[in-house]
Design a protein around this motif. Structure first.
Motif, PDB file in Angstrom:
ATOM      1  N   MET A 243      28.500  17.139  29.343  1.00  0.00           N
ATOM      2  CA  MET A 243      29.066  18.215  28.529  1.00  0.00           C
ATOM      3  C   MET A 243      28.898  19.551  29.236  1.00  0.00           C
ATOM      4  O   MET A 243      27.990  19.729  30.024  1.00  0.00           O
ATOM      5  N   SER A 244      29.736  20.461  28.907  1.00  0.00           N
ATOM      6  CA  SER A 244      29.634  21.757  29.569  1.00  0.00           C
ATOM      7  C   SER A 244      29.136  22.811  28.596  1.00  0.00           C
ATOM      8  O   SER A 244      29.080  22.589  27.390  1.00  0.00           O
ATOM      9  N   ILE A 245      28.775  23.945  29.145  1.00  0.00           N
ATOM     10  CA  ILE A 245      28.385  25.087  28.319  1.00  0.00           C
ATOM     11  C   ILE A 245      29.372  26.201  28.643  1.00  0.00           C
ATOM     12  O   ILE A 245      29.599  26.497  29.819  1.00  0.00           O
ATOM     13  N   SER A 246      29.982  26.787  27.614  1.00  0.00           N
ATOM     14  CA  SER A 246      30.812  27.951  27.906  1.00  0.00           C
ATOM     15  C   SER A 246      30.474  29.095  26.951  1.00  0.00           C
ATOM     16  O   SER A 246      30.279  28.895  25.751  1.00  0.00           O
ATOM     17  N   ILE A 247      30.389  30.242  27.551  1.00  0.00           N
ATOM     18  CA  ILE A 247      29.967  31.448  26.836  1.00  0.00           C
ATOM     19  C   ILE A 247      31.104  32.451  26.973  1.00  0.00           C
ATOM     20  O   ILE A 247      31.522  32.758  28.089  1.00  0.00           O
ATOM     21  N   ASP A 248      31.628  32.898  25.838  1.00  0.00           N
ATOM     22  CA  ASP A 248      32.827  33.725  25.870  1.00  0.00           C
ATOM     23  C   ASP A 248      32.580  35.068  25.179  1.00  0.00           C
ATOM     24  O   ASP A 248      32.372  35.112  23.967  1.00  0.00           O
ATOM     25  N   THR A 249      32.552  36.134  25.971  1.00  0.00           N
ATOM     26  CA  THR A 249      32.334  37.515  25.507  1.00  0.00           C
ATOM     27  C   THR A 249      31.283  37.622  24.404  1.00  0.00           C
ATOM     28  O   THR A 249      31.537  38.128  23.309  1.00  0.00           O
ATOM     29  N   VAL A 250      30.091  37.160  24.748  1.00  0.00           N
ATOM     30  CA  VAL A 250      29.003  37.148  23.774  1.00  0.00           C
ATOM     31  C   VAL A 250      28.173  38.433  23.857  1.00  0.00           C
ATOM     32  O   VAL A 250      27.793  38.871  24.945  1.00  0.00           O
ATOM     33  N   SER A 251      27.932  39.015  22.691  1.00  0.00           N
ATOM     34  CA  SER A 251      27.033  40.161  22.609  1.00  0.00           C
ATOM     35  C   SER A 251      25.960  39.896  21.567  1.00  0.00           C
ATOM     36  O   SER A 251      26.172  39.140  20.608  1.00  0.00           O
ATOM     37  N   TYR A 252      24.817  40.517  21.799  1.00  0.00           N
ATOM     38  CA  TYR A 252      23.685  40.324  20.890  1.00  0.00           C
ATOM     39  C   TYR A 252      22.795  41.564  20.959  1.00  0.00           C
ATOM     40  O   TYR A 252      22.478  42.050  22.051  1.00  0.00           O
ATOM     41  N   SER A 253      22.425  42.074  19.798  1.00  0.00           N
ATOM     42  CA  SER A 253      21.505  43.218  19.744  1.00  0.00           C
ATOM     43  C   SER A 253      20.282  42.841  18.929  1.00  0.00           C
ATOM     44  O   SER A 253      20.371  42.021  18.019  1.00  0.00           O
ATOM     45  N   ALA A 254      19.161  43.455  19.262  1.00  0.00           N
ATOM     46  CA  ALA A 254      17.972  43.350  18.407  1.00  0.00           C
ATOM     47  C   ALA A 254      17.687  44.768  17.947  1.00  0.00           C
ATOM     48  O   ALA A 254      17.454  45.652  18.777  1.00  0.00           O
ATOM     49  N   GLY A 255      17.743  45.002  16.657  1.00  0.00           N
ATOM     50  CA  GLY A 255      17.644  46.374  16.150  1.00  0.00           C
ATOM     51  C   GLY A 255      18.789  47.190  16.722  1.00  0.00           C
ATOM     52  O   GLY A 255      19.942  46.768  16.667  1.00  0.00           O
ATOM     53  N   ASP A 256      18.448  48.340  17.313  1.00  0.00           N
ATOM     54  CA  ASP A 256      19.483  49.205  17.884  1.00  0.00           C
ATOM     55  C   ASP A 256      19.760  48.906  19.354  1.00  0.00           C
ATOM     56  O   ASP A 256      20.581  49.566  19.979  1.00  0.00           O
ATOM     57  N   THR A 257      19.019  47.928  19.909  1.00  0.00           N
ATOM     58  CA  THR A 257      19.125  47.700  21.350  1.00  0.00           C
ATOM     59  C   THR A 257      20.118  46.593  21.662  1.00  0.00           C
ATOM     60  O   THR A 257      19.980  45.473  21.172  1.00  0.00           O
ATOM     61  N   LEU A 258      21.096  46.936  22.486  1.00  0.00           N
ATOM     62  CA  LEU A 258      22.059  45.937  22.941  1.00  0.00           C
ATOM     63  C   LEU A 258      21.397  45.148  24.064  1.00  0.00           C
ATOM     64  O   LEU A 258      21.038  45.696  25.103  1.00  0.00           O
ATOM     65  N   ILE A 259      21.205  43.853  23.847  1.00  0.00           N
ATOM     66  CA  ILE A 259      20.455  43.041  24.814  1.00  0.00           C
ATOM     67  C   ILE A 259      21.379  42.171  25.643  1.00  0.00           C
ATOM     68  O   ILE A 259      21.182  42.005  26.843  1.00  0.00           O
ATOM     69  N   ILE A 260      22.406  41.617  25.015  1.00  0.00           N
ATOM     70  CA  ILE A 260      23.422  40.839  25.731  1.00  0.00           C
ATOM     71  C   ILE A 260      24.753  41.540  25.479  1.00  0.00           C
ATOM     72  O   ILE A 260      25.160  41.734  24.330  1.00  0.00           O
TER      73      ILE A 260
ATOM     74  N   GLY B 228      28.457  41.442  26.174  1.00  0.00           N
ATOM     75  CA  GLY B 228      29.776  40.903  26.532  1.00  0.00           C
ATOM     76  C   GLY B 228      29.753  39.896  27.665  1.00  0.00           C
ATOM     77  O   GLY B 228      30.551  39.985  28.593  1.00  0.00           O
ATOM     78  N   ILE B 229      28.844  38.943  27.588  1.00  0.00           N
ATOM     79  CA  ILE B 229      28.714  37.962  28.679  1.00  0.00           C
ATOM     80  C   ILE B 229      29.727  36.828  28.550  1.00  0.00           C
ATOM     81  O   ILE B 229      29.900  36.251  27.475  1.00  0.00           O
ATOM     82  N   THR B 230      30.390  36.547  29.673  1.00  0.00           N
ATOM     83  CA  THR B 230      31.292  35.393  29.767  1.00  0.00           C
ATOM     84  C   THR B 230      30.891  34.594  30.994  1.00  0.00           C
ATOM     85  O   THR B 230      30.823  35.147  32.098  1.00  0.00           O
ATOM     86  N   LEU B 231      30.570  33.330  30.797  1.00  0.00           N
ATOM     87  CA  LEU B 231      30.335  32.434  31.928  1.00  0.00           C
ATOM     88  C   LEU B 231      30.384  31.001  31.444  1.00  0.00           C
ATOM     89  O   LEU B 231      30.310  30.741  30.238  1.00  0.00           O
ATOM     90  N   SER B 232      30.527  30.064  32.389  1.00  0.00           N
ATOM     91  CA  SER B 232      30.514  28.669  31.972  1.00  0.00           C
ATOM     92  C   SER B 232      29.864  27.818  33.042  1.00  0.00           C
ATOM     93  O   SER B 232      29.741  28.239  34.203  1.00  0.00           O
ATOM     94  N   VAL B 233      29.401  26.659  32.606  1.00  0.00           N
ATOM     95  CA  VAL B 233      28.765  25.713  33.519  1.00  0.00           C
ATOM     96  C   VAL B 233      29.583  24.423  33.487  1.00  0.00           C
ATOM     97  O   VAL B 233      29.852  23.887  32.416  1.00  0.00           O
ATOM     98  N   THR B 234      29.952  23.956  34.662  1.00  0.00           N
ATOM     99  CA  THR B 234      30.708  22.701  34.778  1.00  0.00           C
ATOM    100  C   THR B 234      29.827  21.545  34.310  1.00  0.00           C
ATOM    101  O   THR B 234      28.626  21.543  34.592  1.00  0.00           O
ATOM    102  N   PRO B 235      30.412  20.558  33.630  1.00  0.00           N
ATOM    103  CA  PRO B 235      29.611  19.421  33.171  1.00  0.00           C
ATOM    104  C   PRO B 235      28.802  18.801  34.309  1.00  0.00           C
ATOM    105  O   PRO B 235      29.326  18.572  35.403  1.00  0.00           O
ATOM    106  N   GLY B 236      27.526  18.566  34.023  1.00  0.00           N
ATOM    107  CA  GLY B 236      26.659  17.898  34.992  1.00  0.00           C
ATOM    108  C   GLY B 236      26.136  18.792  36.104  1.00  0.00           C
ATOM    109  O   GLY B 236      25.374  18.347  36.958  1.00  0.00           O
ATOM    110  N   LYS B 237      26.514  20.064  36.089  1.00  0.00           N
ATOM    111  CA  LYS B 237      26.088  20.959  37.170  1.00  0.00           C
ATOM    112  C   LYS B 237      24.960  21.881  36.725  1.00  0.00           C
ATOM    113  O   LYS B 237      24.715  22.066  35.527  1.00  0.00           O
ATOM    114  N   VAL B 238      24.308  22.497  37.713  1.00  0.00           N
ATOM    115  CA  VAL B 238      23.178  23.384  37.449  1.00  0.00           C
ATOM    116  C   VAL B 238      23.572  24.825  37.749  1.00  0.00           C
ATOM    117  O   VAL B 238      24.005  25.136  38.860  1.00  0.00           O
TER     118      VAL B 238
END
Ligand SMILES: Nc1ncnc2c1ncn2[C@@H]1O[C@H](COP(=O)(O)OP(=O)(O)O)[C@@H](O)[C@H]1O
Ligand SMILES: [Mg+2]
Length: 254
Positions: free
Chosen positions: A1-18, A20-30
């Motif tokens: 299975m693969s992992i794909s991350i599409d324009t993800v953002s995350y804040s804790a309180g007022d701090t933007l920590i992630i 707008g991340i976009t990336l993906s991992v091909t199935p079976g790869k590191v």
């Protein structure tokens, strides 16, 4: 299975920590996740296995949006080995690894031979089978780390997330763990600091800086002197030989 991350953002309180991340991992790869302290590596891994919820964007495991997977099905497929984890309960090494089987067992189903086999295999793979009866608290930092990796392997995940898995390990076990993980055939993201080890064992690399991806691609595309200076603030000499597939980074001090 693969992992794909599409324009993800995350804040804790007022701090933007992630941011707008976009990336993906091909199935079976590191995928090696690199970046200075505080760049967001651990936060991203926690978002993938939904220990934290994204504010916006989508994370998928295969076709499935992690936001709507049930807690149980998520636990059966994705395993996270965190940087620090401790327990006060006096558990043996085998007890800790057996915890990895929990998501696979129904409330009333008995422990079976398949569970035992998964635990044995996981202990063997991290070279800790002979220590199965030892109390976890009496292990060294490196041994604890190997047991945590065994617990994740016993979970038989289709996606494996490792947060600085080689911290505390001697060089032999660093190489053994990374070599093992790279041969599992499991889709894997490893947050790590050692650029030479990342080059040796990862199929692709993502570099984070202040919650953003600043480089993404193969080792050859990503790990150059300019990027190392910009992101890590260090002068480095990169030797690479396409013929021998060799890659070596040396650092300079003033
Ligand atoms: N709960 C929180 N509240 C505020 N800031 C946080 C919180 N959790 C993490 N951070 C901050 O987010 C940033 C990214 O942290 P982290 O994901 O642990 O980075 P890394 O694993 O790359 O070192 C850091 O600056 C950290 O201080
Ligand atoms: Mg971290």
């Amino acid at each position: 299975m693969s992992i794909s991350i599409d324009t993800v953002s995350y804040s804790a309180g007022d701090t933007l920590i992630i941011d707008g991340i976009t990336l993906s991992v091909t199935p079976g790869k590191v995928l090696g996740l690199l970046g200075p302290n505080g760049s967001g590596k651990s936060s991203l891994l926690r978002l993938i296995c939904r220990l934290r919820r994204v504010d916006s964007g989508v994370i998928r495991l295969g076709e499935d949006d992690v936001a709507i997977l049930s807690r149980a099905s998520l636990a059966r497929r994705v395993a996270l080995v965190e940087q620090q984890s401790a327990t006060d309960t006096p558990l043996t090494v085998r007890d800790v690894v057996q915890l990895g089987r929990t998501p696979h067992r129904g409330l009333l189903s008995a422990w079976d031979a398949g569970d035992d086999a998964a635990v044995d295999m996981a202990l063997e793979r991290v070279d800790m089978k002979h220590r199965a009866g030892q109390i976890w608290q009496t292990l060294s930092g490196g041994e604890r780390q190997r047991v945590h990796i065994a617990r994740a392997l016993a979970q038989t995940p289709t996606e494996l997330l490792l947060d600085e898995p080689t911290n505390h390990l001697d060089i032999q076990h660093q190489l053994e763990i990374l070599s093992l993980v790279s041969k599992l055939g499991t889709t894997c993201i490893i947050a790590m600091h050692d650029l030479n080890l990342a080059a040796m064992f990862c199929d692709s690399l993502a570099v984070l800086q202040k919650g953003k991806v600043v480089a993404l691609g193969t080792t050859w595309e990503v790990l150059n002197e300019d990027l190392i200076a910009r992101v890590f603030g260090v002068r480095a000499y990169v030797e690479q030989s396409a013929v021998h597939g060799r890659y070596n980074i040396q650092y300079a001090i003033d």
